[in-house]
Design an enzyme around this catalytic site. Structure first.
Site, PDB file in Angstrom:
ATOM      1  N   THR A 177      29.054 -26.268  30.160  1.00 14.85           N
ATOM      2  CA  THR A 177      27.980 -26.858  30.982  1.00 14.85           C
ATOM      3  C   THR A 177      26.766 -27.280  30.159  1.00 14.85           C
ATOM      4  OG1 THR A 177      26.412 -26.478  32.781  1.00 14.85           O
ATOM      5  CG2 THR A 177      27.121 -24.528  31.591  1.00 14.85           C
ATOM      6  N   THR A 185      12.352 -22.925   6.559  1.00 12.94           N
ATOM      7  CA  THR A 185      10.894 -22.799   6.502  1.00 12.94           C
ATOM      8  C   THR A 185      10.424 -21.433   6.023  1.00 12.94           C
ATOM      9  OG1 THR A 185      10.729 -24.384   8.276  1.00 12.94           O
ATOM     10  CG2 THR A 185       8.827 -22.976   7.970  1.00 12.94           C
ATOM     11  N   THR A 197      15.721 -22.511  11.106  1.00  9.00           N
ATOM     12  CA  THR A 197      15.944 -22.238  12.532  1.00  9.00           C
ATOM     13  C   THR A 197      16.791 -23.324  13.206  1.00  9.00           C
ATOM     14  OG1 THR A 197      13.872 -23.359  13.082  1.00  9.00           O
ATOM     15  CG2 THR A 197      13.789 -20.965  12.811  1.00  9.00           C
ATOM     16  N   ASP A 198      16.768 -24.538  12.636  1.00  7.94           N
ATOM     17  CA  ASP A 198      17.388 -25.656  13.356  1.00  7.94           C
ATOM     18  C   ASP A 198      18.866 -25.423  13.682  1.00  7.94           C
ATOM     19  OD1 ASP A 198      14.970 -26.894  13.283  1.00  7.94           O
ATOM     20  OD2 ASP A 198      15.473 -28.310  11.681  1.00  7.94           O
ATOM     21  N   SER A 250      18.438 -26.223   6.951  1.00  8.52           N
ATOM     22  CA  SER A 250      19.610 -25.847   7.752  1.00  8.52           C
ATOM     23  C   SER A 250      20.329 -27.045   8.359  1.00  8.52           C
ATOM     24  CB  SER A 250      19.254 -24.814   8.821  1.00  8.52           C
ATOM     25  OG  SER A 250      18.596 -25.399   9.900  1.00  8.52           O
ATOM     26  N   THR A 304      20.493 -19.760  21.485  1.00  9.95           N
ATOM     27  CA  THR A 304      20.305 -21.190  21.304  1.00  9.95           C
ATOM     28  C   THR A 304      18.839 -21.464  20.950  1.00  9.95           C
ATOM     29  OG1 THR A 304      20.914 -23.261  22.355  1.00  9.95           O
ATOM     30  CG2 THR A 304      19.879 -21.677  23.782  1.00  9.95           C
TER      31      THR A 304
HETATM   32  N1  ASP Z   1      14.091 -27.734   9.066  1.00  5.42           N
HETATM   33  C1  ASP Z   1      14.005 -26.307   8.922  1.00  5.42           C
HETATM   34  C2  ASP Z   1      15.423 -25.765   8.861  1.00  5.42           C
HETATM   35  O1  ASP Z   1      16.041 -25.564   9.861  1.00  5.42           O
HETATM   36  C3  ASP Z   1      13.254 -25.727  10.057  1.00  5.42           C
HETATM   37  C4  ASP Z   1      13.127 -24.239  10.022  1.00  5.42           C
HETATM   38  O2  ASP Z   1      13.462 -23.537   9.107  1.00  5.42           O
HETATM   39  O3  ASP Z   1      12.645 -23.717  11.015  1.00  5.42           O
HETATM   40  O4  ASP Z   1      15.915 -25.575   7.775  1.00  5.42           O
END
Ligand code: ASP
Length: 344
Positions: free
Chosen positions: A280, A17, A93-94, A62, A169
């Protein structure tokens, strides 16, 4: 001492993103040409540092990042290692926590900062969190004291917090505060000042040449336990062809049902040459095998404790160790130890 303009940072844009803007014609999100990043973040032109960028082509959401792309990221860093003081990896971020964990295991003897960041809103939007994340990540990648980088680690910087990559995480698909490091304190916090938590940063004991490990074996699986889990399902996972290691996501401090069949299947899997890693499901805290009856037998069967490791670090650590060692004895020797600060 290096002057600001002598400090150089390489920005590696992989996708996600952060690098998106709205296409005025179609209204959908399209990646920006990173060579023109200063159009979107003009303040970067006055950063004082020598900034350069490279981009994946094509860029990747990602969810499509896998070991092939971890190797690609690591090779970009390896080939440019001597020419830059630090690296910023822009990533969706994913799966950022997986990539940061993987790179932390790949890059042995790292002495320079590798800072992953991204954003919840595209950099082309007014309310984006991407600008601050990018600018502060660059500052952290460039930060030096006593002629040496302040944070020579693979980290994630997001929403004012710098955390160790393999301790982090993703916990929110909504908030700017999207990441947490439940079992390890932040390495830095950004407010009016950048406050580094020196006592928790890992510094190399001696300067050794960077070694980049590029082989992964993805014959791993994660089995998340739930009350009422069905034996057919457990056995189907364990009988997966080629499976070398199984991460069992257990309850609380590493507990699992005491059904006879479950323990028999675990013993059978290990007897047939498989490795079981107990991690866990809880976000904070640690596996303590033997604390309760419900994990004592697993310990006796040869299940390895993942202690306070994250799920992301557990799967990438196993892929890395299985890629590096063909022999289970070697994998087991390293699995229970912290390789890169990923567990206590
Ligand atoms: N779908 C995006 C990714 O992980 C979401 C992001 O960048 O936050 O590539």
């Amino acid at each position: 001492m290096k002057k600001a303009e002598e400090i150089s940072v390489l920005i590696i844009y992989t996708g996600g993103t952060i690098g998106m803007v709205h296409d005025p014609k179609t209204g959908s999100l399209v990646p920006i040409d990173f060579k023109h990043i200063t159009r979107h973040v003009p303040v970067l032109s006055n950063s004082g540092f020598n900034l350069e960028s490279v981009s994946f082509d094509p860029v990747k959401d990602s969810s499509d990042i896998d070991p092939v792309f971890w190797v690609r990221m690591a090779e970009i860093i390896e080939h440019n290692y001597d020419n830059y003081d630090g690296f910023v990896v822009l990533h969706g971020t994913d799966t950022m926590a997986y990539s940061a964990s993987a790179l932390s295991f790949m890059m042995e003897n790292l002495t320079k900062p590798v800072i992953f960041t991204g954003s919840q809103l595209p950099i082309g939007l007014l309310r984006t969190d991407g600008r601050e994340n990018l600018i502060t990540s660059i500052e952290i990648a460039a930060a030096r004291e006593n002629e040496a980088p302040v944070v020579p680690e693979v980290c994630i910087y997001f929403d004012n917090k710098l955390t160790r990559g393999n301790r982090t995480t993703k916990m929110s698909a909504e908030h700017f505060d999207a990441f947490s490091s439940p079992n390890y304190p932040p390495l830095a916090e950004a407010g009016l000042h950048l406050k580094f938590n020196y006592n928790h940063i890992k510094y190399p004991k001696e300067a050794k040449k960077l070694i980049v490990h590029k082989t992964f074996d993805n014959n791993v699986a994660i089995l998340k336990l739930f009350p009422g889990i069905n034996r057919n399902f457990v056995q189907a996972v364990m009988r997966t062809e080629g499976l070398r290691a199984l991460i069992i996501e257990t309850f609380g401090s590493g507990n699992a049902p005491t059904y006879r069949w479950f323990l028999d299947d675990i013993k059978g899997f290990i007897r047939d040459g498989g490795i079981i890693f107990n991690v866990t499901q809880c976000h904070g805290g640690s596996v303590e095998m033997g604390l309760y009856e419900t994990s004592r037998e697993m310990l006796a069967a040869g299940v390895v404790s993942g202690k306070d490791i994250t799920s992301e670090a557990s799967v990438t650590k196993l892929m890395h160790l299985l890629g590096k060692y063909k022999n289970n004895k070697d994998v087991l020797k390293h699995l229970s130890k912290s390789l890169s600060g990923e567990m206590s």
